[in-house]
Design a protein around this motif. Structure first.
Motif, short mmCIF file in Angstrom:
data_model
loop_
_atom_site.label_atom_id
_atom_site.label_comp_id
_atom_site.label_asym_id
_atom_site.label_seq_id
_atom_site.Cartn_x
_atom_site.Cartn_y
_atom_site.Cartn_z
N GLY A 55 7.83 1.33 17.75
CA GLY A 55 6.98 0.52 18.62
C GLY A 55 7.59 -0.84 18.90
N THR A 58 10.54 -0.47 21.39
CA THR A 58 10.25 0.02 22.76
C THR A 58 9.08 -0.73 23.38
OG1 THR A 58 8.84 1.77 21.82
CG2 THR A 58 11.16 2.34 22.27
N ALA A 61 7.35 0.34 26.77
CA ALA A 61 6.40 1.45 26.90
C ALA A 61 4.96 1.03 26.67
CB ALA A 61 6.79 2.57 25.93
N ASP A 62 4.72 -0.25 26.39
CA ASP A 62 3.35 -0.71 26.09
C ASP A 62 2.38 -0.48 27.24
OD1 ASP A 62 4.09 -1.51 23.58
OD2 ASP A 62 4.39 -3.62 24.11
N ASP A 63 2.86 -0.61 28.47
CA ASP A 63 1.98 -0.52 29.63
C ASP A 63 1.93 0.87 30.25
OD1 ASP A 63 1.47 -3.24 29.37
OD2 ASP A 63 3.22 -3.78 30.60
N TRP A 64 2.57 1.85 29.59
CA TRP A 64 2.53 3.20 30.15
C TRP A 64 1.12 3.78 30.00
CZ3 TRP A 64 7.55 6.12 28.23
CH2 TRP A 64 8.67 5.45 28.74
N ASP A 66 -1.77 6.51 29.16
CA ASP A 66 -1.97 7.55 28.13
C ASP A 66 -1.80 8.93 28.77
OD1 ASP A 66 -2.42 5.70 26.13
OD2 ASP A 66 -4.59 5.66 26.49
N TRP A 68 1.36 9.13 27.59
CA TRP A 68 2.82 9.09 27.61
C TRP A 68 3.39 8.13 26.56
CZ3 TRP A 68 4.11 13.27 29.68
CH2 TRP A 68 3.41 13.78 30.78
N THR A 69 2.72 7.02 26.32
CA THR A 69 3.23 6.09 25.32
C THR A 69 3.30 6.74 23.94
OG1 THR A 69 2.35 4.19 26.53
CG2 THR A 69 2.88 3.86 24.20
N GLY A 70 2.19 7.39 23.56
CA GLY A 70 2.14 8.04 22.25
C GLY A 70 3.13 9.19 22.12
N PHE A 72 5.95 9.62 23.84
CA PHE A 72 7.32 9.09 23.85
C PHE A 72 7.69 8.50 22.49
CE2 PHE A 72 10.09 5.34 24.68
CZ PHE A 72 11.23 6.03 25.08
N ARG A 73 6.81 7.67 21.96
CA ARG A 73 7.12 7.04 20.67
C ARG A 73 7.05 8.04 19.52
NH1 ARG A 73 3.97 1.24 21.72
NH2 ARG A 73 5.74 0.25 22.80
#
Length: 263
Positions: A55, A58, A61-64, A66, A68-70, A72-73
């Motif tokens: 986290g 990256t 990716a905070d503003d991606w 949902d 997709w953020t979860g 991807f990380r």
């Protein structure tokens, strides 16, 4: 192909040797146990805080949206842990040998004396600190090469079909070569053989190296097995080093080293 079987027999002979010398076996377990605890602690820490590390690394990716953020990380966290696990397997022997240098030097010398016709063993005339420095330097080189191979093989693992079939097999052979390089270094360094000469010796007998190291690499995937096999692996690698150097043993004359250019 005959050398494949010869290499495997050296692995078995090493385990039988420590089985007959219980005290040497007991001392040889200590470095592996220490390394296992250190690696286990590192993996546990990575499992607990790996997602936080990903986290932090990256922030884009905070503003991606949902989910997709979860996803991807989570994928990157799994990749990070798998890569760390692979590096642990590849570097376990080098780290154990570095920690247990005095233990394994003593064990290797005992094996040499036991199988030598005149009961003697090659001895290094270097001070202990110099030997430790050379061992640490060579171990670092091995770890760096192993890390490069680990990243390459991990990336190739994403190739459809081949990544799930051919690549893992190649990985075991590569790991087996590295393990054998690290283990024979104990006996060959004591004989004054530099790292480049060691590599030339091992590359001239690749089948012998794979026969010894590849089964060991497979066994090391089983938790805790590496700790219990390490003393015997050092003993077997010492016997194999005598073969590579063309030295006589009580069982008869060792074969002369083959020319590196012989196919």
């Amino acid at each position: 192909m005959r050398d494949l079987g010869v290499g495997f027999r050296y692995l078995l002979k090493g385990q039988r040797w420590v089985g007959r010398h219980g005290r040497q076996y007991g001392f040889g377990l200590l470095p592996g146990l220490i390394t296992l605890v250190l690696y286990a602690a590192a993996l546990v820490a990575l499992a607990l805080w790996g997602s936080d590390l990903i986290g932090w690394a990256t922030p884009f990716a905070d503003d991606w949206a949902d989910p997709w953020t979860g996803l991807f990380r989570g994928f990157l966290t799994a990749v990070l842990f798998a890569l760390a696990l692979l590096l642990c397997v590849l570097t376990f022997t080098a780290m154990t040998l570095l920690i247990g240098q005095p233990f394994y030097e003593s064990l290797s010398e005992r094996v040499d004396r036991d199988v030598s016709p005149d009961g003697t063993a090659p001895e290094s005339d270097l001070p202990l600190l110099r030997e430790l420095w050379i061992s640490a330097r060579d171990s670092l080189r091995i770890v760096l090469r192993a890390a490069v191979w680990a990243v390459l093989l991990f990336a190739l693992g994403f190739i459809p079909v081949a990544g799930q079939t051919v690549v893992p097999v190649i990985g075991f052979f590569v790991t087996g070569f590295f393990l054998t390089e690290e283990l024979t270094a104990v006996a060959l360094q004591r004989r004054g053989v530099e790292v480049r000469e060691r590599l030339a010796l091992l590359r001239s007998r690749k089948a012998l190296v794979w026969g010894f190291g590849t089964p060991l690499a497979v066994a090391f995937l089983v938790p805790f097995v590496a700790v219990f096999l390490m003393p015997g692996a050092v003993a077997g690698a010492t016997l194999m080093a005598r073969d590579l150097m063309g030295e006589e043993t009580q069982d008869g004359a060792a074969k002369q080293p083959e020319d590196a250019n012989t196919p």
